[in-house]
Enzyme design. Structure first.
Site, PDB file in Angstrom:
ATOM      1  N   CYS A 257      73.843  67.735 123.211  1.00  0.00           N
ATOM      2  CA  CYS A 257      75.202  67.612 122.673  1.00  0.00           C
ATOM      3  C   CYS A 257      76.215  67.695 123.799  1.00  0.00           C
ATOM      4  O   CYS A 257      77.310  67.180 123.699  1.00  0.00           O
ATOM      5  CB  CYS A 257      75.473  68.636 121.583  1.00  0.00           C
TER       6      CYS A 257
ATOM      7  N   GLU B  71      77.603  73.699 115.117  1.00  0.00           N
ATOM      8  CA  GLU B  71      77.760  73.136 116.450  1.00  0.00           C
ATOM      9  C   GLU B  71      77.328  71.693 116.329  1.00  0.00           C
ATOM     10  O   GLU B  71      76.153  71.416 116.083  1.00  0.00           O
ATOM     11  CB  GLU B  71      76.888  73.929 117.432  1.00  0.00           C
TER      12      GLU B  71
END
Lengths: 520, 456
Positions: A319, A285
């Site tokens: 993120c 990720e």
């Protein structure tokens, strides 16, 4: 074992004075114990050390933890232990593995204010988000525990007379978990718990900035009943992570972090070493350059606060944080004016102070990087709003830039800090095209009220998580399975129904049930 | 009578409630006097009957001011209606219109007119100055007003300053508007003394961009400076300033701020000011005690006005609690809320009877709740003028007429502002109007009076 359906752990009701005071008390208690000691934990061995130090980003003089730094020998020992732990843990029925995770959740629940306080100190996570991070860690444990039980059922296959077909999932082996500091308990817990739920052994390498939070993850799991050999803690810097990624004893690498490191891990993992008899799987990720699209019919009363939260909560160090706004030209001036005023009203301050909007960034290097991008934004366009920068910690003033040169790196590169760029677009088709041109595809936001526009944008945006008429952060386990596409990740969805599949191998067993012409 | 107690279910009290309610119902204007409203009601019935259609119409009303052209309006309307499964014939016809350019223009124009018409029912004018004719006409009819300035959400310091400036200006205007109006004794005096004529309702959330649920003191500091100035204006102009309550997220900040400011020596001699108690909150009895205790312990020239409401953020509070896994802070069942409303009415009126420097303003469109308050007040020995009744413009117009002609002091809450800024308010009022459990809906459905006046 029959479990009640999964439900998210309720966040604290911080609009009430009681829970706020409980957190402040917990912070005082944590402060009284500083500095903490974080060992390397391999099997039943704990190796103390102080090669690694974590400090309070809001007051870098304050040492939060002295940690041992994993050496090559520690990595080697951890992987040997993990091989033994795997042999034992894989034989444990799913229901018992699940029960251990649920006990770990209970352990964490009992200490939630204390763990939130630790996040405030070690990572400058402001209270509401520190609390939410602990809840998310609990959610991962609860969710994957249920997932493990469901996974053991396998999947139905077609059956014809004289033949029995079975699809079952078996654990892959040893999982190296390489975790970031920005969700310092939830993300390492999520990746580690998923590996363990599926029957793998796990070796956790927490971020070098947050060893004490990583320690909590392993403490919780072991307290819940995960055998010592099945879960190890290797605090350390990038070299420990690299050693893990390289090692042929590792079957799966679960990584959350920056795109360059993720790509390096993918390359390393593709290389089969001497004696390696498997292909490594990487669950990654990575970064994002997340855009919020604002159509001309958007409700700015909602869009402005939503964008501000998306871009500046936790100083933009998520993120999923919004980095760009693509706004319809008809309302661009109004949006920029209100957004600028809203950002100037933000309070940059200590994470432990209720009401802080923008905490310090994690470290000096991050502060310098954010400053560089802010300067670049000023050179490539204009700064329309700049908040305060208090003295002391690694603070960055929140910045909004507009009308940047289309080639500016501020529009393409992940900054991971409180810098937001606003672009005008002719219409939503142009906004979609701008998003399409980016290498990342993690989250996206859309403020629009025409259902046809919403559907058209949803159909075209490549992002892994699209949020319509709300902020782009705060994905909830089981509700918004989270993860990106393109260079933002391997397309896996943490906290979603398919996540555990990345930690298992499917096996199909077909029995011939015909004997002497008879079906038996 | 002075020592009278009020017991729940007391037959004599119930009898009095039925008598008051019956008299008020008889004083309601006939539908013939409000042909436009009858038309609105039919549209509302259509919307209330079908969840999907209701959602589509609300979303349309909500977005209408943000649409840039008639074409854009029509595109939105047909986009929303597209999502309605079974379309009643008039809706299907509207959808067909959207297929051609000329049809879209006509549809857009019709829809814009519809939204404007609906908005004007709830939003009285664009500015306090423009509302002057209405305010004066109502006063002549024996009806007082409280003006509320609608605005966009405050997200910047400039917007907070702008709202404060609009409030200051509104106070000036309202003072001027009320200056030469004839005396209306029941609107301007009760046993405590004079009641200011100009009356402005303000929102703390509009006075600061810094309201944070987890840091009430931040919003208090920032809004406090602006609210202090407004209190000074109100005192100079002999106007009443009422501080509205909003969602639970800001309750601590609003309550602490208002009570702290009003306790300041500077405001000992005025202005008259008020707070709001939301009966849908389960813990509202504790807040009632706090208001009563505060009023008793805080010597001020003007008594504290407590506006008792059911609360306008029920859906918001419920959804927020469900999303976060919290116990709902509001009563889930309407009857529980109604019972609490009555219990709070009794508690506050008893406190008034016992000498607390409080004025109670009961804000409800429920005939039972209003009749109950009037009956309890009488039973406790209060004069009718010692109780204020409040209604919302556009929603309680008939009740307002009935109360005024019956000689009660009724105050109409009059939102002022432009359509864009008033949209959130408008949608909330529409929701209230079409809610299946609303009193107005019951009234429209022809529920017998006896049933409407039954104890909750």
């Amino acid at each position: 074992m029959s479990l009640p359906p999964f439900a998210n752990e309720p966040i604290l009701e911080l609009r009430r004075a009681g829970p706020r005071q409980a957190l402040l008390d917990a912070l005082a208690a944590v402060d009284a114990r500083l500095p903490l000691r974080v060992p390397v934990l391999v099997g039943s061995e704990a190796r103390a050390g102080d090669a690694l130090t974590s400090t309070d980003p809001g007051d870098p003089e304050r040492v939060v933890a002295h940690a041992a730094a994993a050496t090559a020998a520690d990595v080697d020992a951890a992987l040997d232990a993990a091989a033994r732990g795997f042999a034992r843990w894989r034989a444990v029925p799913a229901a018992e593995r699940a029960a251990a995770l649920l006990r770990a959740a209970a352990w964490l629940r009992d200490r939630r204010t204390e763990v939130a306080a630790l996040e405030v100190r070690e990572c400058a996570k402001p209270w509401p988000e520190a609390d939410a991070d602990v809840c998310e860690a609990i959610d991962f444990l609860e969710y994957y525990a249920r997932g493990a039980i469901a996974l053991e059922e396998g999947r139905p296959l077609l059956q014809v007379p004289g033949e029995h077909n079975e699809l079952r999932y078996v654990p892959r082996g040893v999982t190296a978990v390489i975790a970031p500091w920005n969700f310092p308990v939830a993300i390492p817990m999520g990746m580690t718990a998923a590996a363990l739920a599926a029957g793998n052994a796990a070796v956790l390498k927490p971020a070098e900035q947050s060893p004490a939070c990583g320690h909590v993850v392993v403490q919780a799991l072991r307290a819940g009943g995960v055998p010592d050999e099945a879960v190890a803690l290797l605090p350390g810097d990038g070299s420990a992570g690299a050693a893990l990624a390289r090692d042929p004893r590792v079957q799966t690498i679960a990584f959350t972090g920056s795109a360059p490191v993720g790509l390096e891990i993918l390359r390393t993992a593709a290389d089969t070493r001497e004696g390696q008899r498997h292909l490594k799987r990487v669950v990654a990720e990575l970064g994002g350059k997340n855009c919020v699209l604002v159509d001309s019919d958007a409700d700015l009363d909602e869009a402005v606060p939503g964008i501000v939260h998306s871009a500046f909560d936790y100083a933009g160090q998520k993120c999923s944080a919004a980095a760009r706004v693509l706004v319809h030209e008809a309302i661009a001036d109004a949006l920029i004016e209100r957004l600028s005023g809203a950002v100037e009203a933000l309070e940059t301050g200590q994470a432990g102070t209720f009401g802080t909007d923008v905490p310090p960034v994690i470290e000096r290097e991050a502060q310098e990087r954010v400053d560089r991008y802010a300067q670049r934004a000023a050179a490539d366009g204009r700064i329309v709003a700049r908040g305060e920068r208090p003295p002391g910690g690694w603070f960055c003033a929140p910045v909004v830039a507009a009308d940047l040169d289309p080639g500016s790196p501020v529009l393409r590169e992940e900054i991971f800090g409180p810098v937001l760029a606003v672009d005008r677009v002719r219409d939503m088709d142009a906004a979609v095209a701008a998003v399409q041109s980016l290498p990342f595809a993690l989250t996206g936001g859309l403020y629009a009220r025409n259902p046809r526009t919403v559907e058209a944008v949803a159909a075209q945006l490549p992002v892994g998580n699209l949020y319509v008429n709300r902020s782009t952060t705060g994905a909830m386990v089981g509700r918004q399975p989270f993860g990106g596409n393109r260079l933002s990740g391997t397309g896996t969805k943490a906290g979603g129904p398919d996540y555990l599949l990345s930690f298992v191998e499917p096996r199909v067993i077909t029995h011939n049930t015909v004997r002497h012409g008879l079906v038996v | 009578m002075a020592d009278a107690r009020v017991e729940v279910g007391d037959p004599a009290l119930e009898e009095e409630i039925r008598r008051v309610g019956g008299a008020l119902a008889a004083a309601f204007p006939s539908a013939a006097r409000h042909p436009l409203k009858a038309l609105d009601s039919r549209a509302m019935d259509l919307a209330a009957a079908d969840e999907e259609l209701r959602a589509a119409l609300f979303r349309f009303v909500d977005v209408a001011p943000a649409c840039r052209s008639l074409d854009d309006l029509a595109a939105h309307l047909s986009g929303f209606l597209d999502e309605v499964g079974d379309k009643p014939p008039p809706i299907a016809a509207a959808m067909r219109m959207a297929d051609t350019g000329a049809g879209r223009k006509a549809l857009g124009a019709a829809a814009a007119a519809g939204v404007r018409h609906m908005a004007h029912r709830f939003i009285v004018a664009e500015t306090p100055h423009a509302a002057r004719h209405l305010v004066r006409r109502l006063w002549h009819q024996g009806v007082a007003t409280s003006v509320d300035l609608l605005g966009e959400a405050t997200v910047t310091a400039a917007e907070a300053d702008g709202y404060a400036a609009r409030c200051a200006d509104a106070l000036e205007r309202l003072a001027a508007i009320h200056e030469d109006l004839p005396h209306r004794l029941h609107l301007e005096r009760d046993r405590h003394g004079p009641i200011p004529r100009p009356n402005l309702s303000v929102k703390v959330s509009a006075l600061t961009p810094l309201l944070r649920p987890d840091a009430p003191e931040r919003g208090m500091r920032d809004a406090g400076a602006r609210l202090r100035e407004l209190l000074r204006h109100a005192r100079r102009l002999h106007a009443h300033l009422h501080i509205d309550m909003e969602s639970l997220d800001s309750r601590e900040a609003v309550t602490d701020l208002v009570l702290a400011l009003l306790a300041d020596d500077e405001f000992r001699d005025g202005p008259s000011a008020g707070v709001v108690l939301q009966a849908y909150l389960r813990d509202s009895p504790q807040l009632a005690e706090r208001f009563i205790g505060w009023a008793g312990a805080t010597p001020r020239a003007a008594p504290l006005v407590v506006r008792l409401v059911k609360g306008a953020y029920w859906d918001h509070e419920t959804v927020e609690a469900l999303q976060h896994g919290w116990p709902t802070p509001v009563f889930d069942v309407k009857a529980d809320c109604d019972r609490n409303f009555e219990a709070l009415t009794v508690r506050l009126l008893e406190a008034c009877r016992d000498g607390a420097p409080l004025r109670l303003a009961v804000a409800s469109h429920n005939l039972r709740s209003v009749s109950h308050a009037i009956a309890v007040n009488r039973r406790l020995g209060g004069g009718d003028r010692d109780l204020e009744l409040q209604v919302l413009r556009g929603l309680g117009d008939d009740l307002q007429d009935a109360l005024a002609t019956s000689g009660f002091r009724v105050r109409v809450y009059c939102p002022v502002g432009d359509l864009v800024a008033g949209m959130a308010y408008l949608v909330r009022r529409l929701l209230e109007n079409t809610s299946n459990e609303s009193f107005l809906h019951e009234q429209a459905r022809g529920i017998p009076l006896e049933e409407m006046l039954r104890a909750p």
